[in-house]
Design an enzyme around this catalytic site. Structure first.
Site, short mmCIF file in Angstrom:
data_model
loop_
_atom_site.label_atom_id
_atom_site.label_comp_id
_atom_site.label_asym_id
_atom_site.label_seq_id
_atom_site.Cartn_x
_atom_site.Cartn_y
_atom_site.Cartn_z
N LYS A 13 0.69 -1.18 -0.02
CA LYS A 13 -0.20 0.01 -0.04
C LYS A 13 0.96 1.25 -0.19
CE LYS A 13 -1.90 -0.97 3.85
NZ LYS A 13 -1.38 -2.41 4.20
N ARG A 86 -9.30 1.22 9.02
CA ARG A 86 -8.82 -0.16 9.40
C ARG A 86 -10.16 -0.93 10.25
NH1 ARG A 86 -2.95 0.80 9.38
NH2 ARG A 86 -1.74 -1.13 9.62
N ARG A 125 11.50 -5.72 4.81
CA ARG A 125 11.20 -4.22 4.73
C ARG A 125 12.24 -3.41 5.75
NH1 ARG A 125 5.33 -2.09 5.39
NH2 ARG A 125 5.37 -3.61 7.15
N ARG A 158 11.33 -1.97 11.18
CA ARG A 158 10.32 -1.42 12.12
C ARG A 158 10.03 -2.38 13.29
NH1 ARG A 158 5.41 -0.27 8.35
NH2 ARG A 158 4.16 -0.88 10.23
N ARG A 169 -0.63 -8.26 13.79
CA ARG A 169 -1.40 -7.48 12.95
C ARG A 169 -1.85 -8.08 11.86
NH1 ARG A 169 4.25 -5.19 11.08
NH2 ARG A 169 2.98 -3.57 9.75
P1 ADP Z 1 2.22 -1.81 3.28
O1 ADP Z 1 2.29 -0.42 3.01
O2 ADP Z 1 1.09 -2.45 2.63
O3 ADP Z 1 2.60 -2.56 4.71
P2 ADP Z 1 4.93 -1.50 1.91
O4 ADP Z 1 4.39 -0.48 0.89
O5 ADP Z 1 5.62 -0.76 2.78
O6 ADP Z 1 3.50 -2.30 2.16
O7 ADP Z 1 5.71 -2.90 1.15
C1 ADP Z 1 6.01 -3.89 1.99
C2 ADP Z 1 7.78 -4.22 1.47
O8 ADP Z 1 7.61 -4.50 0.33
C3 ADP Z 1 8.54 -2.97 1.55
O9 ADP Z 1 9.81 -3.29 1.91
C4 ADP Z 1 8.36 -2.69 -0.06
O10 ADP Z 1 9.78 -2.02 -0.40
C5 ADP Z 1 8.42 -4.02 -0.59
N1 ADP Z 1 7.61 -4.12 -1.78
C6 ADP Z 1 6.31 -3.41 -2.01
N2 ADP Z 1 5.79 -3.51 -3.31
C7 ADP Z 1 6.53 -4.66 -3.63
C8 ADP Z 1 6.70 -5.27 -4.98
N3 ADP Z 1 5.52 -5.12 -5.92
N4 ADP Z 1 7.31 -6.44 -5.07
C9 ADP Z 1 8.39 -6.70 -4.17
N5 ADP Z 1 8.51 -5.87 -3.20
C10 ADP Z 1 7.59 -5.13 -2.65
P1 AMP Z 2 1.00 0.95 9.03
O1 AMP Z 2 2.21 1.65 8.74
O2 AMP Z 2 -0.36 1.10 8.30
O3 AMP Z 2 1.22 -0.77 9.14
O4 AMP Z 2 0.53 1.00 10.41
C1 AMP Z 2 1.48 0.61 11.44
C2 AMP Z 2 0.85 0.91 13.09
O5 AMP Z 2 0.10 2.11 13.12
C3 AMP Z 2 -0.53 -0.03 13.25
O6 AMP Z 2 0.03 -1.54 13.60
C4 AMP Z 2 -1.28 0.44 14.41
O7 AMP Z 2 -0.73 0.35 15.49
C5 AMP Z 2 -1.03 1.88 14.05
N1 AMP Z 2 -2.29 2.45 13.01
C6 AMP Z 2 -2.04 3.07 11.60
N2 AMP Z 2 -3.04 3.29 11.00
C7 AMP Z 2 -4.20 2.81 12.08
C8 AMP Z 2 -5.55 2.90 12.04
N3 AMP Z 2 -6.24 3.44 10.88
N4 AMP Z 2 -6.12 2.58 13.07
C9 AMP Z 2 -5.64 2.10 14.09
N5 AMP Z 2 -4.43 2.09 14.32
C10 AMP Z 2 -3.27 2.55 13.30
#
Ligand code: ADP
Ligand code: AMP
Length: 214
Positions: A13, A86, A125, A158, A169
């Site tokens: 995302k 969420r 990541r 992270r 999660r």
């Molecule tokens: P989300 O926001 O849904 O948690 P991220 O955008 O942070 O996901 O992506 C999770 C990890 O996967 C990151 O380290 C990112 O660089 C990597 N990533 C994202 N899209 C792709 C893809 N299409 N192919 C491979 N790795 C990806």
């Molecule tokens: P994310 O970066 O989207 O994976 O979010 C990281 C963390 O932030 C989550 O595990 C929650 O602790 C908090 N968080 C982010 N967005 C929300 C939301 N919409 N509602 C509740 N907690 C959130």
């Protein structure tokens, strides 16, 4: 164009929203990153959120709804939300806020990825401790290992990308967030997108759902 990106942790995302912001001029609102930045800055919001972030728990709805209302009201139209809503309460509050502004939600894009690939993406990541930029040790490495290309900051994993918090999660995603797919499907706002393949391929699938850009 107001859109949200749904999908489990690691589905891409943040990566896709950043790209939509760059290429489509949308405002990228990532609630997780807002909370992490608040924590880095030591603000009241950051201190409140810290224990939830570490444990992989959801920050309470009231706090998140208030935060996103303020962010959306102060943003120009054309927002791409990542990480919000969420829960059902958050989805309803978002619809209310956007209706008040006369900017209804156009599209909810749900990224779909098998669990093994989610885990592979999450475990590799790395995020910048300075600016929050996101990398992957295999799929999106920084030019110099452990150093952010954008700001020179240090990259690290992270705290909530450790296996225990990840399991929690993903459980919460299935329990609280996955039901939102039905919420958006009911009035035909949902589009499901295959999130396998490289970043460019996935972007093209999402881009094809949006109006042709001028
Ligand atoms: P989300 O926001 O849904 O948690 P991220 O955008 O942070 O996901 O992506 C999770 C990890 O996967 C990151 O380290 C990112 O660089 C990597 N990533 C994202 N899209 C792709 C893809 N299409 N192919 C491979 N790795 C990806
Ligand atoms: P994310 O970066 O989207 O994976 O979010 C990281 C963390 O932030 C989550 O595990 C929650 O602790 C908090 N968080 C982010 N967005 C929300 C939301 N919409 N509602 C509740 N907690 C959130």
């Amino acid at each position: 164009m107001e859109i949200i990106l749904l999908g489990p942790q690691g589905s891409g995302k943040g990566t896709q929203a950043a790209r939509l912001a760059r290429q489509r001029g949308l405002v990228h609102l990532a609630t997780g990153e807002i909370l992490r930045a608040a924590r880095r800055a030591g603000t009241e919001l950051g201190n409140l959120a810290a224990s939830y972030l570490d444990a992989g728990q959801l920050v309470p709805d009231a706090v998140m709804i208030d935060l996103v209302r303020q962010e959306i009201r102060s943003a120009p139209s054309g927002v791409c939300l990542d990480g919000f809503p969420r829960t059902l309460a958050q989805a309803q509050a978002l619809d209310e806020t956007l209706a008040e502004l006369g900017r209804p939600l156009d599209l909810a894009v749900a990224l779909e990825l098998p669990e093994a690939m989610l885990l592979e993406r999450i475990s590799g990541r790395r995020v910048c401790t300075g600016c929050g930029a996101v990398y992957h040790i295999v799929y999106a490495p920084s030019r110099v290992p452990c150093v952010c290309d954008a700001c020179g900051g240090r990259l690290e994993q992270r705290s909530d990308d450790q296996p225990e918090a990840v399991a929690q999660r993903l459980r919460l995603y299935r329990e609280k967030t996955a039901p939102l797919l039905d919420y958006y499907a009911r009035d035909r706002r949902l589009r499901e997108v295959d999130a396998r393949g490289d970043v460019e391929e996935v972007y093209r699938r999402i881009d094809a759902l949006l109006p042709v850009s001028s």
